[in-house]
Design an enzyme around this catalytic site. Structure first.
Site, PDB file in Angstrom:
ATOM      1  N   CYS A   1       0.871  -1.174   0.000  1.00  9.19           N
ATOM      2  CA  CYS A   1       0.000   0.000   0.000  1.00  9.19           C
ATOM      3  C   CYS A   1       0.903   1.217   0.000  1.00  9.19           C
ATOM      4  CB  CYS A   1      -0.900  -0.019   1.235  1.00  9.19           C
ATOM      5  SG  CYS A   1      -1.912   1.470   1.450  1.00  9.19           S
TER       6      CYS A   1
ATOM      7  N   CYS B   1      -0.768   3.663  -6.429  1.00  5.82           N
ATOM      8  CA  CYS B   1      -1.678   2.987  -5.493  1.00  5.82           C
ATOM      9  C   CYS B   1      -1.816   1.568  -5.998  1.00  5.82           C
ATOM     10  CB  CYS B   1      -3.030   3.688  -5.437  1.00  5.82           C
ATOM     11  SG  CYS B   1      -4.310   2.776  -4.523  1.00  5.82           S
TER      12      CYS B   1
END
Length: 260
Positions: free
Chosen positions: A75, A185
């Protein structure tokens, strides 16, 4: 269980990190993996930094219960907001993170680079320092994408909504002479083809996953933790949204991605 035989932990705010897991699993075919998606708290990218750090700490505690021998923060937001704190609190546990692959795009000679990421990732000093390092010689377009990770969380069922959101978010950048797109992302690689189609010319997409896989392999090798054989590899999925439907989505995304 010996430490060498222990699994590698991988976590994300939700399903996005499964795109990272797919690359790691291919690069490390003898390793067992534990994936934890904090889908009940997704997305991280629109939360305050201190809350992201708190959530990441809670997820790491879950992976430690499974005796993870190394942990990958799949992440970008959690890497930027929490990695240093997690490493400081767990000095004997290898913790690696994923960051926007801006350097990879620059090193490839791209001159006009679009970076798509969550609002929090783009606002944090870590990303701003990356931009400052290269902006004298490269045109960098930083595009915060509120809501996109959350839409991708729905998988194939949310494709129409995701397409509409991508159209809206990218309307002001598709006319620019973009030659490289950095997906900052881990949710976004699932819709990489959708993003490519926004342009009327070819663009190269960068995720940074290959570099992460090499770095993880080196860490495991250096510490004598790399498994050289495994006849019964296991990859287990867990979620803070602990429903059969959510876990089935994780498994489907790992095996098939999002079919556009």
């Amino acid at each position: 269980m010996s430490k060498q035989q222990a699994p590698i932990g991988v976590f994300d705010s939700g399903v996005g990190g499964i795109s990272t897991l797919r690359t790691l699993a291919q690069a490390l075919p003898n390793e067992d993996f534990i994936f934890y998606g904090d889908s009940a708290n997704a997305p991280y990218g629109e939360k305050p930094s201190d809350q992201v750090c708190q959530l990441a700490t809670q997820v790491l505690d879950q992976l430690k219960q499974h005796q993870a021998k190394a942990v990958v923060i799949a992440c970008n937001t959690a890497t930027s907001a929490a990695k240093q704190q997690l490493m400081a609190a767990n000095p004997t546990l290898p913790i690696l993170g994923i960051e926007p692959a801006l350097k990879q795009a620059v090193d490839a000679g791209k001159q006009h680079i679009l970076v798509m990421a969550t609002p929090l990732t783009i606002s944090l000093p870590k990303y701003q320092a990356q931009v400052a390092r290269f902006e004298a010689t490269t045109q960098i377009y930083s595009l915060p994408c509120p809501g996109l990770a959350d839409s991708i969380e729905k998988g194939h069922a949310g494709l129409a909504q995701t397409q509409a959101l991508v159209d809206r978010l990218m309307v002001d950048v598709t006319a620019a002479p973009i030659d490289g797109v950095v997906l900052g992302c881990t949710h976004y690689p699932f819709i990489a083809d959708m993003i490519r189609r926004e342009f009327d010319h070819p663009v190269t997409v960068y995720t940074g996953y290959e570099g992460l896989a090499k770095n993880l392999t080196k860490h495991l090798t250096d510490q004598g933790l790399l498994r050289t054989h495994n006849d019964h590899r296991q990859i287990h999925f867990y979620s803070s949204r602990d429903t059969s439907a959510e876990l089935a989505l994780y498994q489907h995304l790992f095996e098939h991605g999002i079919t556009e």
